[in-house]
Scaffold this motif. Structure first.
Motif, PDB file in Angstrom:
ATOM      1  N   GLY A   9       0.799  -1.227   0.000  1.00  0.00           N
ATOM      2  CA  GLY A   9       0.000   0.000   0.000  1.00  0.00           C
ATOM      3  C   GLY A   9       0.820   1.260   0.000  1.00  0.00           C
ATOM      4  N   SER A  10       2.138   1.136  -0.192  1.00  0.00           N
ATOM      5  CA  SER A  10       2.981   2.333  -0.173  1.00  0.00           C
ATOM      6  C   SER A  10       2.787   3.212  -1.401  1.00  0.00           C
ATOM      7  CB  SER A  10       4.457   1.928  -0.056  1.00  0.00           C
ATOM      8  OG  SER A  10       4.837   1.134  -1.178  1.00  0.00           O
ATOM      9  N   ASN A  11       2.136   2.648  -2.429  1.00  0.00           N
ATOM     10  CA  ASN A  11       1.881   3.462  -3.614  1.00  0.00           C
ATOM     11  C   ASN A  11       0.618   4.293  -3.461  1.00  0.00           C
ATOM     12  OD1 ASN A  11       0.151   1.311  -3.644  1.00  0.00           O
ATOM     13  ND2 ASN A  11       0.192   1.028  -5.869  1.00  0.00           N
ATOM     14  N   ILE A  12      -0.151   4.051  -2.402  1.00  0.00           N
ATOM     15  CA  ILE A  12      -1.366   4.825  -2.173  1.00  0.00           C
ATOM     16  C   ILE A  12      -0.993   6.264  -1.817  1.00  0.00           C
ATOM     17  CG2 ILE A  12      -3.344   5.103  -0.620  1.00  0.00           C
ATOM     18  CD1 ILE A  12      -3.474   2.098  -0.390  1.00  0.00           C
ATOM     19  N   GLY A  13      -1.638   7.208  -2.445  1.00  0.00           N
ATOM     20  CA  GLY A  13      -1.431   8.621  -2.134  1.00  0.00           C
ATOM     21  C   GLY A  13      -0.267   9.265  -2.828  1.00  0.00           C
ATOM     22  N   LYS A  14       0.411   8.539  -3.700  1.00  0.00           N
ATOM     23  CA  LYS A  14       1.563   9.152  -4.376  1.00  0.00           C
ATOM     24  C   LYS A  14       1.134  10.323  -5.252  1.00  0.00           C
ATOM     25  CE  LYS A  14       5.054   5.509  -4.428  1.00  0.00           C
ATOM     26  NZ  LYS A  14       5.926   4.674  -5.270  1.00  0.00           N
ATOM     27  N   LYS A  18       2.174  14.208  -4.684  1.00  0.00           N
ATOM     28  CA  LYS A  18       2.765  15.027  -5.748  1.00  0.00           C
ATOM     29  C   LYS A  18       1.965  16.305  -5.950  1.00  0.00           C
ATOM     30  CE  LYS A  18       4.080  14.916 -10.644  1.00  0.00           C
ATOM     31  NZ  LYS A  18       4.106  14.099 -11.878  1.00  0.00           N
ATOM     32  N   ALA A  19       0.634  16.168  -5.940  1.00  0.00           N
ATOM     33  CA  ALA A  19      -0.224  17.347  -6.115  1.00  0.00           C
ATOM     34  C   ALA A  19      -0.048  18.327  -4.963  1.00  0.00           C
ATOM     35  CB  ALA A  19      -1.684  16.913  -6.222  1.00  0.00           C
ATOM     36  N   ASN A  24       1.764  23.505  -3.115  1.00  0.00           N
ATOM     37  CA  ASN A  24       2.560  24.307  -2.188  1.00  0.00           C
ATOM     38  C   ASN A  24       3.424  25.307  -2.946  1.00  0.00           C
ATOM     39  OD1 ASN A  24       3.458  24.857   0.552  1.00  0.00           O
ATOM     40  ND2 ASN A  24       5.406  23.975  -0.062  1.00  0.00           N
ATOM     41  N   VAL A  25       3.965  24.861  -4.066  1.00  0.00           N
ATOM     42  CA  VAL A  25       4.748  25.770  -4.914  1.00  0.00           C
ATOM     43  C   VAL A  25       3.863  26.891  -5.437  1.00  0.00           C
ATOM     44  CG1 VAL A  25       6.035  25.972  -7.077  1.00  0.00           C
ATOM     45  CG2 VAL A  25       6.449  24.032  -5.563  1.00  0.00           C
ATOM     46  N   LEU A 194      -1.352  15.875   3.482  1.00  0.00           N
ATOM     47  CA  LEU A 194      -0.157  15.032   3.425  1.00  0.00           C
ATOM     48  C   LEU A 194      -0.107  14.085   4.625  1.00  0.00           C
ATOM     49  CD1 LEU A 194       2.456  14.369   1.950  1.00  0.00           C
ATOM     50  CD2 LEU A 194       3.579  16.203   3.247  1.00  0.00           C
ATOM     51  N   ALA A 195      -0.478  14.602   5.793  1.00  0.00           N
ATOM     52  CA  ALA A 195      -0.496  13.764   6.990  1.00  0.00           C
ATOM     53  C   ALA A 195      -1.504  12.628   6.833  1.00  0.00           C
ATOM     54  CB  ALA A 195      -0.831  14.608   8.215  1.00  0.00           C
TER      55      ALA A 195
END
Length: 229
Positions: A9-14, A18-19, A24-25, A194-195
């Motif tokens: 599940g580490s690919n969840i939220g990628k 990124k967005a 933030n930029v 992000l959290a």
């Protein structure tokens, strides 16, 4: 690696992560651009208001001089001040011109009548000078008073411009505070997003490890018991 990511599940939220970074930029760029716009508007407005104040300066200076001279003429600044006012009046172009013209006319008349050096002529000249002084002095004071009032109006106008300048600085300060507040709130929202993504990733990873350990224990138990459990 991709297969393992899908399992843990580490690919969840990628994509969300990124967005968040991109947003933030954008927020930082927005803050920089907003401050630049505020700076430009403030500089132009302040320049215009300061120019307005400068335009009043000649009238302020003339008004101050007229007020001082008027005070001298009224005796408010003592004998020295009154003497200064009298001297200024007597040497003023308007009075001096009228006195010269009147005196020359009287002398020409007396000369034509053969009375140039008579006592009557000298008396007439003295009375003319005194009468002219009395007549012109009042007018001179009126002009001083008018010029003094003009200076007061200029002072009021300049004060209004300074008041507008103070309002400008207050408004731009509020604009900066509002911009900073909006950007800060946006960045706080991104941090929360992000959290949440990190929490989800941690939960999915923990769930995968739990299942993995559970499967391992189950297989080991079956091996030890000969498949009874």
């Amino acid at each position: 690696m991709g297969f393992l990511d899908s399992l843990t599940g580490s690919n969840i939220g990628k994509a969300t992560t990124k967005a968040i970074g991109q947003n933030n930029v954008l927020l930082n760029n927005m803050q920089n651009a907003g401050n630049s716009i505020i700076d430009t508007g403030e500089a132009k407005s302040a320049g215009a208001l300061n120019q307005a104040v400068d335009n009043y300066s000649p009238y302020l200076a003339a008004g101050k001089s007229a007020t001082n001279m008027y005070s001298d003429a009224l005796g408010l600044n003592g004998a020295d001040g009154n003497s200064t006012a009298t001297s200024a009046f007597q040497t003023s172009p308007g009075y001096q011109f009228s006195l010269d013209q009147g005196t020359q006319a009287a002398l020409r008349g007396a000369s034509a009548a053969g009375m140039l050096n008579s006592g009557n002529t000298l008396t007439a000249l003295s009375q003319y000078g005194t009468g002219l002084a009395n007549q012109e002095y009042g007018s001179w004071l009126d002009r001083l008073n008018g010029l003094s009032g003009q200076g007061l109006n200029a002072a009021n106008g300049a004060s209004g411009s300074f008041g507008n300048l103070a309002s400008l600085y207050q408004n731009t300060a509020n604009d900066r505070l509002g911009l900073t507040s909006s950007v800060t709130q946006g960045q706080m929202g991104l941090n929360n997003d992000l959290a949440a993504v990190k929490e989800q990733q941690a939960q999915n990873s923990g769930g995968f490890l739990g299942k993995l350990l559970g499967t391992g224990v189950s297989l080991g138990t079956k091996a030890l018991t000969g498949g009874l459990f």
